[in-house]
Design a protein around this motif. Structure first.
Motif, PDB file in Angstrom:
ATOM      1  N   ASP A 105       3.559   6.223  -2.617  1.00 13.65           N
ATOM      2  CA  ASP A 105       4.482   6.647  -3.105  1.00 13.65           C
ATOM      3  C   ASP A 105       5.581   5.747  -3.448  1.00 13.65           C
ATOM      4  O   ASP A 105       6.519   4.800  -2.853  1.00 13.65           O
ATOM      5  CB  ASP A 105       4.972   6.774  -1.487  1.00 13.65           C
ATOM      6  CG  ASP A 105       6.705   7.682  -1.707  1.00 13.65           C
ATOM      7  OD1 ASP A 105       7.272   8.339  -3.113  1.00 13.65           O
ATOM      8  OD2 ASP A 105       7.049   8.531  -0.651  1.00 13.65           O
ATOM      9  N   PRO A 106       5.976   5.842  -4.820  1.00  9.61           N
ATOM     10  CA  PRO A 106       6.801   4.631  -5.831  1.00  9.61           C
ATOM     11  C   PRO A 106       8.109   4.639  -5.667  1.00  9.61           C
ATOM     12  O   PRO A 106       8.743   4.189  -5.398  1.00  9.61           O
ATOM     13  CB  PRO A 106       6.478   4.785  -7.110  1.00  9.61           C
ATOM     14  CG  PRO A 106       5.099   5.689  -7.052  1.00  9.61           C
ATOM     15  CD  PRO A 106       4.541   6.653  -6.084  1.00  9.61           C
ATOM     16  N   VAL A 107       8.977   5.716  -5.297  1.00  5.23           N
ATOM     17  CA  VAL A 107       9.528   6.151  -5.082  1.00  5.23           C
ATOM     18  C   VAL A 107      10.154   5.793  -3.578  1.00  5.23           C
ATOM     19  O   VAL A 107      11.140   5.055  -3.691  1.00  5.23           O
ATOM     20  CB  VAL A 107      10.195   7.581  -4.642  1.00  5.23           C
ATOM     21  CG1 VAL A 107      11.562   8.427  -5.023  1.00  5.23           C
ATOM     22  CG2 VAL A 107       9.842   8.040  -6.533  1.00  5.23           C
ATOM     23  N   TYR A 108       9.762   6.113  -2.965  1.00  4.22           N
ATOM     24  CA  TYR A 108      10.042   5.953  -1.768  1.00  4.22           C
ATOM     25  C   TYR A 108       9.635   4.338  -0.753  1.00  4.22           C
ATOM     26  O   TYR A 108       9.759   4.138   0.176  1.00  4.22           O
ATOM     27  CB  TYR A 108      10.188   7.117   0.169  1.00  4.22           C
ATOM     28  CG  TYR A 108      11.501   8.538  -0.808  1.00  4.22           C
ATOM     29  CD1 TYR A 108      12.538   8.391  -0.707  1.00  4.22           C
ATOM     30  CD2 TYR A 108      10.743   9.168  -1.359  1.00  4.22           C
ATOM     31  CE1 TYR A 108      13.762   9.089  -1.116  1.00  4.22           C
ATOM     32  CE2 TYR A 108      11.448   9.939  -1.554  1.00  4.22           C
ATOM     33  CZ  TYR A 108      13.103   9.788  -1.503  1.00  4.22           C
ATOM     34  OH  TYR A 108      13.927  11.307  -1.437  1.00  4.22           O
ATOM     35  N   GLY A 109       8.415   4.593  -0.789  1.00  2.00           N
ATOM     36  CA  GLY A 109       7.497   3.373  -0.411  1.00  2.00           C
ATOM     37  C   GLY A 109       7.248   4.052   1.004  1.00  2.00           C
ATOM     38  O   GLY A 109       7.316   5.036   1.768  1.00  2.00           O
ATOM     39  N   CYS A 110       7.703   2.248   2.185  1.00  2.19           N
ATOM     40  CA  CYS A 110       6.893   2.940   3.840  1.00  2.19           C
ATOM     41  C   CYS A 110       8.782   3.021   4.459  1.00  2.19           C
ATOM     42  O   CYS A 110       8.486   3.764   5.440  1.00  2.19           O
ATOM     43  CB  CYS A 110       6.944   1.410   4.030  1.00  2.19           C
ATOM     44  SG  CYS A 110       8.672   0.397   3.645  1.00  2.19           S
ATOM     45  N   VAL A 111       9.753   3.563   3.556  1.00  2.00           N
ATOM     46  CA  VAL A 111      10.856   3.972   3.612  1.00  2.00           C
ATOM     47  C   VAL A 111      11.135   5.282   4.738  1.00  2.00           C
ATOM     48  O   VAL A 111      11.334   5.724   4.912  1.00  2.00           O
ATOM     49  CB  VAL A 111      12.252   3.497   2.504  1.00  2.00           C
ATOM     50  CG1 VAL A 111      13.202   4.475   2.824  1.00  2.00           C
ATOM     51  CG2 VAL A 111      12.067   2.409   2.471  1.00  2.00           C
ATOM     52  N   GLU A 130       0.855  -1.400  -0.202  1.00  4.92           N
ATOM     53  CA  GLU A 130      -0.204   0.538   0.388  1.00  4.92           C
ATOM     54  C   GLU A 130       1.151   1.750  -0.418  1.00  4.92           C
ATOM     55  O   GLU A 130       0.543   2.087  -0.442  1.00  4.92           O
ATOM     56  CB  GLU A 130      -1.123   0.088   1.014  1.00  4.92           C
ATOM     57  CG  GLU A 130      -1.863   1.375   1.231  1.00  4.92           C
ATOM     58  CD  GLU A 130      -2.469   1.180   2.568  1.00  4.92           C
ATOM     59  OE1 GLU A 130      -3.336   2.147   2.984  1.00  4.92           O
ATOM     60  OE2 GLU A 130      -2.537   0.100   2.997  1.00  4.92           O
ATOM     61  N   MET A 131       2.071   1.333   0.777  1.00  7.18           N
ATOM     62  CA  MET A 131       2.568   2.310   1.074  1.00  7.18           C
ATOM     63  C   MET A 131       3.635   2.769  -0.476  1.00  7.18           C
ATOM     64  O   MET A 131       3.915   3.751  -1.256  1.00  7.18           O
ATOM     65  CB  MET A 131       3.804   1.934   1.772  1.00  7.18           C
ATOM     66  CG  MET A 131       3.084   2.714   3.257  1.00  7.18           C
ATOM     67  SD  MET A 131       1.643   3.986   3.461  1.00  7.18           S
ATOM     68  CE  MET A 131       3.024   5.209   3.647  1.00  7.18           C
ATOM     69  N   ARG A 132       3.828   1.226  -1.089  1.00  5.85           N
ATOM     70  CA  ARG A 132       4.495   1.485  -2.291  1.00  5.85           C
ATOM     71  C   ARG A 132       3.532   2.008  -3.973  1.00  5.85           C
ATOM     72  O   ARG A 132       4.114   2.761  -4.468  1.00  5.85           O
ATOM     73  CB  ARG A 132       4.874  -0.206  -2.762  1.00  5.85           C
ATOM     74  CG  ARG A 132       5.832   0.157  -4.049  1.00  5.85           C
ATOM     75  CD  ARG A 132       7.024   0.772  -4.291  1.00  5.85           C
ATOM     76  NE  ARG A 132       8.244   0.471  -2.714  1.00  5.85           N
ATOM     77  CZ  ARG A 132       8.940   0.914  -3.062  1.00  5.85           C
ATOM     78  NH1 ARG A 132       9.253   2.051  -3.433  1.00  5.85           N
ATOM     79  NH2 ARG A 132       9.870   0.133  -1.769  1.00  5.85           N
ATOM     80  N   LEU A 133       2.876   1.682  -3.927  1.00  5.30           N
ATOM     81  CA  LEU A 133       1.402   2.643  -4.423  1.00  5.30           C
ATOM     82  C   LEU A 133       1.428   3.910  -4.108  1.00  5.30           C
ATOM     83  O   LEU A 133       1.537   4.716  -5.373  1.00  5.30           O
ATOM     84  CB  LEU A 133      -0.111   1.482  -4.486  1.00  5.30           C
ATOM     85  CG  LEU A 133       0.415   0.384  -4.785  1.00  5.30           C
ATOM     86  CD1 LEU A 133      -0.779  -0.284  -4.159  1.00  5.30           C
ATOM     87  CD2 LEU A 133       0.827   0.101  -6.565  1.00  5.30           C
TER      88      LEU A 133
END
Length: 206
Positions: free
Chosen positions: A90-96, A85-88
């Motif tokens: 924020d495709p660049v950072y995701g959960c990072v 879900e976080m990757r979708l």
């Protein structure tokens, strides 16, 4: 029932029919009784599987779940779902990106805590110093009173010596014991060198 979760079931023509899980429904395949997706991707949460499939792929998720112990699979699926879900989002950072933000906030809180502790130590040191001053002032006053009393005693002894000289008609009698008691220090050493007795020394007599 798998891991305490029963697959969704319904009744059609008097027969019990289980609904396929979200994974099998999305992949358009028959959901088997031992389906690895069924306990973790119920049919009422289709988007959960869609996100995981788009990021990791259904075959990779199957491989991950098969390699884990059954009691670890639920935590693994929740982690995969959150990361997907976080990757979708924020495709660049995701959960990072979220982790970095939380780490930054944690460092800021640690800095604020360190500053607060430093300020607290300063106040504690000032309070301790004030307390020591309150203890030292009476001690200094007591020492000053003792010094004044000793000085008064010495002055009274000197006045006694002067009065004795006037009564003796010009002949002054010095008592080495009284001089030692009044002044101490080097006079005590000289008195001991002379014998330490109570002999009188008369000056000015013929």
């Amino acid at each position: 029932m798998v891991n305490g979760l029963a697959p969704a079931t319904g009744t059609v023509g008097g027969q019990t029919v289980s609904s396929p899980c979200a994974g099998c429904k999305f992949l358009r395949r028959k959901c088997q009784p031992d389906c690895v997706f069924a306990p973790y991707f119920p049919p009422d949460e289709p988007q959960k599987f869609v996100n995981v499939h788009r990021v990791f792929g259904a075959s990779n998720v199957t491989k991950i779940l098969n390699e884990l112990h059954p009691i670890q699979r639920e935590d693994a699926v929740n982690s995969l779902a959150y990361e997907a879900e976080m990757r979708l989002r924020d495709p660049v950072y995701g959960c990072v990106g979220i982790i970095s933000l939380l780490q930054h906030k944690l460092r800021q809180v640690q800095i604020d805590l360190s500053r607060a502790r430093s300020e607290l130590c300063k106040y504690q040191a000032a309070a301790a110093a004030a307390g020591m001053d309150q203890l030292l002032v009476p001690a200094c006053q007591h020492q000053q009173q003792q010094n004044q009393q000793q000085q008064q005693q010495r002055m009274m002894m000197m006045r006694g010596y002067t009065a004795a000289a006037e009564v003796g008609g010009g002949t002054t009698v010095y008592d080495s014991g009284l001089i030692t008691a009044a002044f101490g220090g080097p006079f005590a050493r000289y008195s001991n060198a002379a014998g330490g007795d109570d002999r009188h020394a008369t000056l000015g007599s013929s």
